[in-house]
Motif scaffolding. Structure first.
Motif, PDB file in Angstrom:
ATOM      1  N   TYR A  80      43.685  28.366  15.092  1.00 40.80           N
ATOM      2  CA  TYR A  80      42.819  29.114  14.165  1.00 40.80           C
ATOM      3  C   TYR A  80      43.696  29.833  13.172  1.00 40.80           C
ATOM      4  O   TYR A  80      43.004  30.846  12.467  1.00 40.80           O
ATOM      5  CB  TYR A  80      42.561  30.502  15.295  1.00 40.80           C
ATOM      6  CG  TYR A  80      41.722  30.204  16.338  1.00 40.80           C
ATOM      7  CD1 TYR A  80      40.294  29.856  16.350  1.00 40.80           C
ATOM      8  CD2 TYR A  80      42.263  29.936  17.565  1.00 40.80           C
ATOM      9  CE1 TYR A  80      39.420  29.481  17.411  1.00 40.80           C
ATOM     10  CE2 TYR A  80      41.641  29.722  18.722  1.00 40.80           C
ATOM     11  CZ  TYR A  80      39.985  29.504  18.646  1.00 40.80           C
ATOM     12  OH  TYR A  80      39.332  29.221  19.811  1.00 40.80           O
ATOM     13  N   ARG A  81      44.676  29.150  12.784  1.00 36.71           N
ATOM     14  CA  ARG A  81      45.360  29.629  11.776  1.00 36.71           C
ATOM     15  C   ARG A  81      44.541  29.665  10.225  1.00 36.71           C
ATOM     16  O   ARG A  81      44.612  30.581   9.489  1.00 36.71           O
ATOM     17  CB  ARG A  81      46.559  28.776  11.418  1.00 36.71           C
ATOM     18  CG  ARG A  81      46.415  27.211  11.018  1.00 36.71           C
ATOM     19  CD  ARG A  81      47.602  26.415  11.294  1.00 36.71           C
ATOM     20  NE  ARG A  81      47.758  25.109  10.896  1.00 36.71           N
ATOM     21  CZ  ARG A  81      47.290  24.076  11.945  1.00 36.71           C
ATOM     22  NH1 ARG A  81      46.957  24.814  13.023  1.00 36.71           N
ATOM     23  NH2 ARG A  81      46.925  22.971  11.627  1.00 36.71           N
ATOM     24  N   VAL A 106      39.050  35.483  16.881  1.00 36.20           N
ATOM     25  CA  VAL A 106      40.067  34.573  17.773  1.00 36.20           C
ATOM     26  C   VAL A 106      40.285  35.306  19.233  1.00 36.20           C
ATOM     27  O   VAL A 106      40.322  34.605  20.145  1.00 36.20           O
ATOM     28  CB  VAL A 106      41.402  34.460  17.155  1.00 36.20           C
ATOM     29  CG1 VAL A 106      42.438  33.785  17.810  1.00 36.20           C
ATOM     30  CG2 VAL A 106      41.079  33.760  15.977  1.00 36.20           C
ATOM     31  N   ALA A 107      40.202  36.744  19.295  1.00 34.41           N
ATOM     32  CA  ALA A 107      40.376  37.209  20.536  1.00 34.41           C
ATOM     33  C   ALA A 107      39.263  36.874  21.259  1.00 34.41           C
ATOM     34  O   ALA A 107      39.408  36.743  22.818  1.00 34.41           O
ATOM     35  CB  ALA A 107      40.506  38.728  20.468  1.00 34.41           C
ATOM     36  N   GLU A 147      47.950  38.148  21.555  1.00 31.51           N
ATOM     37  CA  GLU A 147      48.371  37.360  20.144  1.00 31.51           C
ATOM     38  C   GLU A 147      47.741  37.609  18.861  1.00 31.51           C
ATOM     39  O   GLU A 147      48.101  37.840  17.913  1.00 31.51           O
ATOM     40  CB  GLU A 147      48.432  35.846  20.659  1.00 31.51           C
ATOM     41  CG  GLU A 147      49.557  35.557  21.730  1.00 31.51           C
ATOM     42  CD  GLU A 147      49.046  35.712  23.260  1.00 31.51           C
ATOM     43  OE1 GLU A 147      47.836  36.686  23.197  1.00 31.51           O
ATOM     44  OE2 GLU A 147      49.539  35.459  24.193  1.00 31.51           O
ATOM     45  N   PRO A 148      46.110  37.482  18.839  1.00 30.02           N
ATOM     46  CA  PRO A 148      45.439  37.731  17.579  1.00 30.02           C
ATOM     47  C   PRO A 148      45.711  39.039  16.962  1.00 30.02           C
ATOM     48  O   PRO A 148      45.904  39.025  15.769  1.00 30.02           O
ATOM     49  CB  PRO A 148      44.011  37.277  17.989  1.00 30.02           C
ATOM     50  CG  PRO A 148      43.918  37.301  19.583  1.00 30.02           C
ATOM     51  CD  PRO A 148      45.455  37.330  20.021  1.00 30.02           C
ATOM     52  N   ILE A 181      46.909  30.492  19.193  1.00 28.84           N
ATOM     53  CA  ILE A 181      45.921  30.607  18.418  1.00 28.84           C
ATOM     54  C   ILE A 181      46.484  30.145  17.026  1.00 28.84           C
ATOM     55  O   ILE A 181      45.926  30.034  16.082  1.00 28.84           O
ATOM     56  CB  ILE A 181      46.142  32.437  18.057  1.00 28.84           C
ATOM     57  CG1 ILE A 181      47.806  32.679  17.496  1.00 28.84           C
ATOM     58  CG2 ILE A 181      45.663  33.268  19.272  1.00 28.84           C
ATOM     59  CD1 ILE A 181      48.025  33.983  17.108  1.00 28.84           C
ATOM     60  N   TRP A 182      47.400  29.294  17.276  1.00 28.95           N
ATOM     61  CA  TRP A 182      47.823  28.358  15.939  1.00 28.95           C
ATOM     62  C   TRP A 182      46.503  27.481  15.708  1.00 28.95           C
ATOM     63  O   TRP A 182      46.364  27.317  14.484  1.00 28.95           O
ATOM     64  CB  TRP A 182      48.863  27.644  16.425  1.00 28.95           C
ATOM     65  CG  TRP A 182      49.357  26.449  15.504  1.00 28.95           C
ATOM     66  CD1 TRP A 182      49.421  25.307  15.135  1.00 28.95           C
ATOM     67  CD2 TRP A 182      50.044  26.987  14.167  1.00 28.95           C
ATOM     68  NE1 TRP A 182      49.867  24.724  13.981  1.00 28.95           N
ATOM     69  CE2 TRP A 182      50.325  25.575  13.532  1.00 28.95           C
ATOM     70  CE3 TRP A 182      50.431  28.137  13.510  1.00 28.95           C
ATOM     71  CZ2 TRP A 182      51.077  25.858  12.115  1.00 28.95           C
ATOM     72  CZ3 TRP A 182      50.980  28.135  12.530  1.00 28.95           C
ATOM     73  CH2 TRP A 182      51.267  27.204  11.764  1.00 28.95           C
ATOM     74  N   ARG A 242      42.386  36.187  24.684  1.00 29.07           N
ATOM     75  CA  ARG A 242      43.588  36.626  24.717  1.00 29.07           C
ATOM     76  C   ARG A 242      43.579  37.747  23.703  1.00 29.07           C
ATOM     77  O   ARG A 242      43.728  37.577  22.557  1.00 29.07           O
ATOM     78  CB  ARG A 242      44.776  35.525  24.438  1.00 29.07           C
ATOM     79  CG  ARG A 242      44.678  34.557  25.235  1.00 29.07           C
ATOM     80  CD  ARG A 242      45.963  33.554  25.080  1.00 29.07           C
ATOM     81  NE  ARG A 242      47.039  34.075  25.448  1.00 29.07           N
ATOM     82  CZ  ARG A 242      47.700  34.303  26.639  1.00 29.07           C
ATOM     83  NH1 ARG A 242      46.920  33.342  27.705  1.00 29.07           N
ATOM     84  NH2 ARG A 242      49.040  34.574  26.826  1.00 29.07           N
ATOM     85  N   GLY A 272      40.978  38.332  13.532  1.00 18.39           N
ATOM     86  CA  GLY A 272      41.636  38.419  14.893  1.00 18.39           C
ATOM     87  C   GLY A 272      40.557  38.938  15.994  1.00 18.39           C
ATOM     88  O   GLY A 272      40.583  38.105  17.045  1.00 18.39           O
ATOM     89  N   THR A 291      49.091  39.431  15.541  1.00 16.76           N
ATOM     90  CA  THR A 291      49.229  38.749  14.513  1.00 16.76           C
ATOM     91  C   THR A 291      48.718  39.458  13.181  1.00 16.76           C
ATOM     92  O   THR A 291      48.940  39.357  12.187  1.00 16.76           O
ATOM     93  CB  THR A 291      48.599  37.335  14.522  1.00 16.76           C
ATOM     94  OG1 THR A 291      48.948  36.543  15.695  1.00 16.76           O
ATOM     95  CG2 THR A 291      48.694  36.410  13.286  1.00 16.76           C
ATOM     96  N   THR A 319      39.586  33.005  22.554  1.00 13.95           N
ATOM     97  CA  THR A 319      40.595  32.802  23.312  1.00 13.95           C
ATOM     98  C   THR A 319      40.753  33.696  24.521  1.00 13.95           C
ATOM     99  O   THR A 319      41.578  33.125  25.687  1.00 13.95           O
ATOM    100  CB  THR A 319      42.132  32.689  22.758  1.00 13.95           C
ATOM    101  OG1 THR A 319      42.176  34.089  22.234  1.00 13.95           O
ATOM    102  CG2 THR A 319      42.007  31.805  21.453  1.00 13.95           C
TER     103      THR A 319
END
Ligand SMILES: Nc1ncnc2c1ncn2[C@@H]1O[C@H](COP(=O)(O)OP(=O)(O)OP(=O)(O)O)[C@@H](O)[C@H]1O
Ligand SMILES: [Mg+2]
Lengths: 241, 241
Positions: free
Chosen positions: A14-15, A183-184, A192-193, A11-12, A189, A180, A196, A187
């Motif tokens: 997508y920072r 990003v979820a 992680e998002p 997810i980096w 995933r 979040g 975060t 990815t």
């Protein structure tokens, strides 16, 4: 199980989305909170009014915004109220900020009403017995005392509003939770998002919490200036003179 | 100076004052005694309209207090009141407690008001407490400040509602001494009190209230040594054992 192999590097990339989300969450919080305080003061004073045409609108306002879910209010404002006034949407930020503001104003109104009512009746009576008109007594005697008592609940309200701003993700709000979600989805995933997002909310809560306890200490129960405050004011006079 | 005619006061169904006629002359010290719940506080609070009057009339220096045309704030400027619970303004220093009403209501200059406050503090023996906050004072000191605060409006009459009842025994004297001094200076005073010693020594007249009526009144000697009314006798026999 993927819980055992976190890959935060995934997810980096997508920072920037998260950082933007953080700013939007902050913006919604600040705008909604400030608006809610000002509007809440008027609604709260309205609820204390003896005039029926002032009292009832204030009462129904509070009943509506405390009695219905914020999400319903948000959707009403975003998809119905604003488009029917302006002919088109004004964007998620305006809708979100307005919904948060109107909603928190209802809670603030109750805080203000309760704070004013919590001041002993004798204070108003002593002021009136000196010949002070009601309004003057309210301004000089009741409000300064009541405002102090309102500080802790106003602090809770700030944290609650910050967390409530996550609902704006339901109208594609671009704030922290929405970041979040995006990003979820991208990815595939979930851990992680969303973790975060949770940690970032915690950081915000922590910062606001520090701010609130600073203000609370500053206006502690005692009216006697603490030695620290005295030293500060001595410093000021020295600098001035 | 104060004429009370046919004064009735009800709280809903509760008929608290049941027709009081009384006349208070200038420079007189009137003490009102009587059992708890007999309506002593209510009577005093009617005089400056902290309670509105159900029927009857109160005339202070020719002005009908409960006339709708009378500006009640004008009356209250001339009628000082001291409460059982002191009701000092906790968010203000002692000096500001005293100067606030003269500055805001009498439009007195700040310097003049400070001067006046210092004189009054001197008089009640608290010259060194000008900059203290109420929470830093003992009960007796608070009540003396409350007296100074009322005096700062230069009232023509002072009402005292059990000014020593909330005090520890060792502080009663300091407050009564201030009141005695005030009486010697010729202040018109109406004092609700359980301090029979004070009533005997300082009161020009003593009135006994029972069940919303002034059942008997006279000089302290008449009332204490040769009460005529059965209820008065019964009251004294109960408290003087
Ligand atoms: N605001 C109010 N609403 C309803 N009833 C009241 C109110 N104020 C006083 N009362 C009632 O009126 C009656 C007289 O009360 P008041 O306070 O005048 O008595 P009091 O003689 O001063 O008694 P105490 O010696 O206990 O101070 C009491 O029965 C009291 O409960
Ligand atoms: Mg009483």
């Amino acid at each position: 199980m993927d819980i055992l192999d976190f890959r935060f590097d995934a997810i980096w990339n997508y920072r920037e989305l998260f950082i933007r989300g953080l700013w939007i969450t902050l913006g919604l919080t600040v705008v909604g909170y400030a608006g809610g305080l000002i509007l809440g003061l008027f609604v709260g004073l309205g609820k204390l009014s003896k005039r029926k045409w002032v009292y009832y609108p204030a009462k129904y306002y509070v009943d509506f915004f405390r009695g219905t879910p914020l999400l319903v209010q948000l959707l009403l404002i975003h998809t119905a109220l604003i488009p029917s006034i302006f002919g088109h949407s004004l964007g998620f930020f305006v809708s979100g900020a307005v919904a948060l503001m109107l909603n928190s104003a209802a809670y603030n109104a109750e805080i203000i009403r309760a704070g004013i009512n919590s001041i002993e009746k004798g204070q108003m009576e002593a002021a009136r017995s000196l010949g002070m008109p009601h309004k003057t007594a309210m301004r000089l005697i009741i409000l300064p005392q009541a405002l102090r008592r309102m500080i802790p609940p106003f602090g809770n309200e700030l944290i609650a509003l910050m967390k409530d701003s996550s609902l704006v993700s339901m109208i594609a709000g671009g704030e922290l939770l929405y970041a979040g979600k995006v990003v979820a989805g991208a990815t595939l995933r979930p851990w992680e998002p969303y973790l975060t997002v949770a940690v970032l909310y915690l950081v915000l809560t922590f910062i606001f919490g520090k701010l609130i306890s600073y203000v609370e200490k500053r206006f502690s129960n005692s009216y006697v200036p603490s030695p620290r405050k005295q030293r500060l004011s001595f410093g000021r006079t020295q600098a001035g003179g | 100076m104060i004429t009370i005619k046919g004064l009735h006061k009800s709280f809903g169904e509760l008929h608290v004052l049941q027709g009081i006629d009384y006349e208070i002359k200038e420079k007189e010290v009137i003490c009102i005694i009587g059992p708890s719940g007999s309506g002593k506080s209510t009577f005093l609070r009617c005089i400056n309209l902290l309670e509105d009057i159900t029927s009857g009339e109160i005339i202070i220096e020719g002005v009908r207090v409960n006339d709708p045309k009378t500006d009640i704030n004008e009356i209250r400027k001339e009628v000082g009141m001291v409460f059982q619970q002191f009701n000092l303004f906790p968010h203000m220093r002692v000096i500001d407690n005293i100067t606030m009403a003269p500055i805001k209501i009498r439009k007195m200059g700040k310097q003049e008001a400070n001067e006046l406050a210092r004189q009054l503090l001197e008089k009640v023996g608290l010259a060194d407490k000008a900059n203290a906050y109420p929470e830093q004072l003992s009960g007796g000191q608070k009540q003396r400040v409350a007296i100074a605060r009322a005096l700062a409006m230069r009232p023509k009459v002072m009402l005292f509602d059990e000014p020593t009842s909330a005090l520890d025994p060792e502080m009663v004297k300091e407050v009564l001494d201030v009141m005695k001094q005030l009486a010697l200076e010729g202040m018109t005073m109406v004092v609700v009190t359980h301090e029979l010693g004070f009533a005997k020594e300082v009161g020009d007249r003593v009135a006994f209230m029972d069940n919303g009526l002034l059942v008997e009144e006279g000089t302290p000697d008449e009332l204490f040594n040769q009460p005529k009314n059965e209820r008065t006798k019964a009251f004294f026999s109960k408290i003087l054992v």
